[in-house]
Design an enzyme around this catalytic site. Structure first.
Site, short mmCIF file in Angstrom:
data_model
loop_
_atom_site.label_atom_id
_atom_site.label_comp_id
_atom_site.label_asym_id
_atom_site.label_seq_id
_atom_site.Cartn_x
_atom_site.Cartn_y
_atom_site.Cartn_z
N LYS A 16 0.94 -1.30 0.04
CA LYS A 16 -0.03 0.01 -0.09
C LYS A 16 0.98 1.20 0.07
O LYS A 16 1.88 1.26 0.70
CB LYS A 16 -0.86 -0.05 1.24
CG LYS A 16 -1.98 1.16 1.32
CD LYS A 16 -2.81 0.96 2.53
CE LYS A 16 -3.82 2.08 2.85
NZ LYS A 16 -4.81 2.06 3.92
N SER A 41 -9.66 2.35 3.30
CA SER A 41 -8.64 2.75 2.28
C SER A 41 -7.76 1.90 1.32
O SER A 41 -7.01 2.29 0.58
CB SER A 41 -7.76 4.05 3.08
OG SER A 41 -6.99 3.22 4.04
N SER A 99 -9.52 -0.13 7.35
CA SER A 99 -9.18 0.07 6.24
C SER A 99 -8.66 -1.12 5.60
O SER A 99 -8.31 -1.33 4.16
CB SER A 99 -8.13 1.09 6.20
OG SER A 99 -8.73 2.23 6.04
#
Ligand SMILES: [Zn+2]
Lengths: 491, 491
Positions: free
Chosen positions: A79, A154, A178
């Site tokens: 990420k 996210s 997330s």
């Protein structure tokens, strides 16, 4: 051979046995990632060159009999919130569009030291603020199962890249759900470990007391294997746990006979809960009972305060954490006229107004307000008090049960754009996930079949602090017994 | 118009740089004077994702200081973020301590500058740890208005020591600072070098004016930019007069005007209003989630207690009582610092009489240190050597002026012992027979002096000493004088 259908552990086994080379595996996934990303936009940055370099060095080590870990040579996606000195780190923001960190996050270092091969950085909501990966400066990510829907957020890029078979492993971060919510929306596994289990050094901070790195994978055993490599004390992170790390894979096969599974009244009976999601949880209960578990009704009485509490604590911390993006030291800088009365203040204000997106600005303003003189006691301080009550609810529950079972989200993946104009509705999607962050406990999302319309369903497992082994054990048994998705989205 | 009586009320905030090898939250060096931005890392430059890790040594030094300042030390202390935007503050917040400082209320006692035999006590509000900011350098040459930032100093540990408004004159403020510096250097916790910025003072000043039987307070002014003790003294004197004049002109009282910040202009000798950093100065303090609260252990406290050693006040006391020095003399010696006290003690230990050591330290040794810009630790004449010399004077082996010649010789030839030095300088003890012959010669050569002395006028004896020295430089003036007088009287 369809490598995307193999587990990461199996890929690692074949690479270690030199039945496959890391180079061919990495090339295979790079090819898929490059091919599919045009439509999904799961990656912000794919680094074929660096990926192949690392793959070759893994092959080289293995050819000398040096197998760094069971996952050596296996590709992984990171990420874009974790700092990498070899790749830009943008946090999905215009502010950090050209930011190249001078150092690499401990979590990523642990992976490369274990021989894994990072091949790129995945898309995310700007600074990890959001639940749909729609707030990224680099465009939204699509759900591989239904391209007009969100992959969640996210860590939307992390979950989507995995669901589409672009990588066998993905690393996300979880501040209020997330990792778990996108895992649920994309039909993969994702875990948020106990706070402090994985070093935050190099994890760009959103809300420091809630942020945790968490891995995503198709198989529970893959999650256990990579969590093993990510975990451990780091003297660069003062909040990192000193507790020894158990062997997470050792207990996967343990029988569930006699374990007590808590059914959270406030989650299962919530008015916003979708009927298909509820049915999946009930189905999960039955499977666990068949495996010998006892169901126990538990109550988390402060559940209704968890979202408001979270949306005071997280933005307050974020308002401080994001102050460093002032246009002076790094990140986007707006030009201003030197003729202004205070060009410096104007430069800082304009850089922040133009460099941050609307959701980040909203949360920074919310946090700044909550910490302001005269409001601190009513908001931030009160939120910390309620946070303690929420943690106590969990503590009381875990005196009676070993794990909690419930839904990850109120409903399956929603339509892109559906919540854009209604931030509060978007925040309420975090209803079932923020509790684990506020309490600092481990929690996991695992696939649980599909809706009639073909959208992934999921189960939420929560355990007491340091209880990852038990969570993984229950998740593994569930996955073995029944809940095994068709794994790959039809891309 | 007659002047109305008033009292100047002063509180001081002193920032002391603690003598640690590395910064407060990272491993970078704190060495002064390196080229800009060469002592920096991801942590102290506030890179995204970098985390602070506390320097244990800074805690030890703060505890030591707190104990020496009689501060209350609580079991738990914690870190808070002080939020404000400034270009030399890369994170956009400073890590400081808000409501649980490491050192609570305490006090400092020191000789009253007006009555040295009396002690003055200044109460301390608190002392807390914080990280220093960087340095902005404005290059306004040729209208370029080019600003550069040096982050070498960023993250250096500071202890901010805040006094109650207990000081009543510029001289008292200076005396307080002098004692504080002495104490801190005795402890070895700081270099306290104002030029290098390792000691910085801000003064809060206002007046209490007695008029018509009531006491009127003027608005408090904080004076910054005080770069020397002399500046502190001058700025406070100037500010008292300015506030008095302003009150006469406007009648403005405390509470009717906000606290003002003024900078001291040393060249112009005036204080001038400064632009406020943050108009409202709402720093939105909140606990730093990246750092855990610190628990002060009993072991740490007892270690600090052991490390305290003799403090200046105790050293003064000891010199007065054990060594029978006058309060003034004891103060002069102790005020030179711990090194001077150690030197004094070594000389005494070697058998030298205390008062003679005291007077030699205050005159010859101090003068030489000043002339040669040396510290006592680097002084070429050892305490043992000096003791040997003073013992010889005491025994009448050589007089003070010959002793000074030996002392001067030692400065150039520090290795020589007393016998070598005396031999080299042709100094020898004149025996009684030789001295008597010399005196008889003198009296024969100066019959008029003999007459004067007989008539009761002893002044003439002085000139005999000069004549005696010409004949034999080793003749002891006192012995010559006494013997001549005796010979004249017995005649
Ligand atoms: Zn540093």
């Amino acid at each position: 051979m369809k490598l995307e259908e193999l587990s990461a552990v199996e890929l690692g086994r074949r690479i270690a046995a030199r039945e496959l080379s890391s180079r061919e595996v990495t090339l295979y996934f790079l090819d898929r990632a490059n091919r599919l990303d045009g439509e999904l936009n799961a990656f912000i940055h794919i680094d074929s060159e660096e990926g192949l370099r690392l793959a070759e060095s893994a092959d080289n080590a293995i050819s000398h009999g040096d197998v760094a870990s069971p996952l050596a040579g296996v590709p992984v996606a990171i990420k874009d919130v974790l700092c990498t000195s070899s790749m830009p780190t943008t946090c999905g923001s215009k502010m950090l569009e050209h930011y190249q960190p001078p150092y690499t996050a401990t979590a990523v270092k642990n992976l490369t030291r274990a021989g894994l091969v990072p091949i790129g950085k995945t898309n995310m909501d700007e600074f990890a603020m959001g639940g749909s990966t729609e707030t990224s400066h680099f465009g939204l990510t699509r759900n591989p199962w239904a391209k007009d829907r969100t992959p969640g957020g996210s860590s939307g890029g992390a979950a989507a890249s995995l669901a589409a078979g672009m990588v066998p492993l993905s690393i996300g971060s979880d501040t209020g759900g997330s990792v778990r919510q996108p895992a649920a929306f994309c039909g993969v596994c994702g875990i948020k470990p106990t706070y402090g289990r994985i070093s935050r050094h190099g994890l760009v901070a959103f809300a420091s007391s809630l942020d945790q790195v968490g891995p995503l994978a198709h198989y529970v055993e893959d999650v256990a294997a990579i969590l093993q490599l990510l975990s451990g004390h780091d003297n660069r992170d003062s909040t990192s746990l000193k507790q020894p790390v158990p062997r997470f894979t050792a207990e996967l096969n343990k029988s569930l006979k006699g374990i007590r599974v808590g059914v959270i009244h406030e989650h299962l009976e919530h008015e916003a809960l979708d009927s298909e999601v509820r049915a999946a949880v009930l189905d999960g209960q039955r499977v666990l009972e068949d495996l010998g578990a006892t169901l126990v009704d538990v109550t988390l009485p402060h559940t209704k305060y968890s979202v408001p509490t979270y949306y005071l604590v997280a933005p307050s911390e974020a308002s401080g954490n994001l102050s460093r993006y002032d246009g002076v030291h790094f990140g986007f800088r707006s030009r201003v006229s030197a003729a202004l009365e205070s060009p410096l203040d104007a430069m800082i204000a304009r850089s922040r107004s133009l460099g941050f997106g609307a959701e980040v600005r909203r949360r920074v303003m919310l946090g700044t307000f909550a910490l302001s003189a005269g409001y601190y006691d009513a908001y931030y301080k009160k939120a910390l008090q309620v946070r303690r009550l929420i943690a106590n609810d969990y503590r009381a529950a875990f005196e009676r049960v070993d794990v909690l079972l419930g839904p990850v989200t109120p409903r399956p993946a929603f339509q892109l754009g559906e919540n854009t104009d209604d931030p509060v509705r978007m925040y309420l999607e975090d209803l079932f996930t923020v509790g684990a962050n506020l309490a600092g406990i481990p929690a996991m999302s695992i696939p649980a079949g599909f809706t009639a319309g073909g959208l992934p369903l999921a189960l939420h497992l929560e355990g007491p602090a340091f209880g990852e082994s038990r969570l993984l054990n229950v998740a593994y048994q569930l996955q073995q017994a029944k809940f095994f998705n068709a794994k790959l989205a039809p891309v | 118009m007659t002047a109305i009586p008033y009292t100047t009320v002063i509180g001081l905030e002193v920032h002391v740089q603690l003598k640690t090898k590395s910064k407060l939250f990272c491993g970078c060096s704190t060495e002064f004077g390196a080229p800009p931005n060469t002592q920096v890392c991801p942590v102290c430059t506030g890179q995204p994702g970098a985390l602070p890790v506390m320097n244990q040594r800074a805690i030890e030094l703060a505890l030591l200081t707190g104990m020496a300042l009689n501060c209350r030390i609580d079991e738990v202390t914690k870190w808070d973020r002080k939020n404000y935007f400034y270009p030399d503050l890369p994170k956009g917040y400073q890590i400081s301590q808000f409501d649980q400082p490491i050192c609570g209320a305490g006090y400092l006692e020191f000789p009253d500058p007006d009555q040295p035999e009396k002690l003055m006590r200044v109460r301390l509000t608190r002392a807390h740890l914080e990280e220093d900011a960087g340095k902005s350098m404005h290059d306004e040459a040729a209208g370029k208005a080019d600003s550069r930032i040096d982050l070498n100093r960023t993250g250096t540990p500071l202890l901010e020591i805040v006094s109650e408004p207990d000081l009543r004159s510029a001289q008292a403020a200076k005396a307080y600072l002098t004692e504080l510096r002495l104490l801190l250097t005795f402890l070895g916790v700081s270099d306290c070098n104002m030029q290098e910025g390792s000691l910085r003072a801000d003064a809060n000043v206002n007046l209490h004016i007695e008029q018509d039987g009531r006491s009127i307070a003027t608005p408090i002014v904080e004076i910054k930019n005080l770069n020397s003790f002399r500046a502190v003294e001058r700025a406070i004197s100037y500010e008292s007069q300015r506030q008095y004049d302003l009150w006469k002109a406007t009648g403005q009282e405390l509470g009717r005007a906000p606290k003002q910040t003024r900078g001291w202009d040393d060249t112009a000798g005036v204080t001038q209003p400064q632009r406020e950093k943050e108009e409202s100065s709402d720093y939105r303090y909140f606990p730093d989630p990246d750092l855990v609260p610190i628990r002060i252990t009993a072991a740490q406290l007892s270690a600090a207690e052991k490390a305290l050693g003799e403090l200046p006040s105790a050293a003064r006391q000891r010199l007065e009582t054990t060594h029978e020095l006058k309060a003034y003399d004891a103060d002069v010696i102790v005020s030179q610092g711990k090194g001077m006290v150690v030197y004094f003690d070594k000389a005494i230990e070697a058998g030298a009489p205390a008062r003679r050591v005291s007077s030699w330290l205050q005159q010859d040794v101090l003068r030489t240190l000043n002339e040669k810009n040396l510290t006592i630790e680097k002084f070429p004449v050892t305490a043992k050597q000096l003791a040997e010399l003073l013992i010889a004077i005491e025994a009448g082996k050589l007089d003070n002026s010959r002793a000074k010649t030996v002392f001067a010789f030692w400065l150039e030839h520090p290795k020589a012992d007393l016998a070598m030095a005396m031999n080299e300088l042709g100094i020898e003890t004149v025996d009684d027979g030789v001295l008597e012959t010399l005196c008889r010669e003198l009296l024969e050569e100066h019959p008029q002096i003999v007459e004067q002395v007989k008539a009761g006028n002893l002044k003439g004896l002085g000139s005999l000493i000069g004549a005696a020295k010409k004949k034999n430089p080793n003749a002891d003036p006192k012995q010559v004088r006494d013997l001549c007088q005796k010979l004249i009287m017995s005649n």
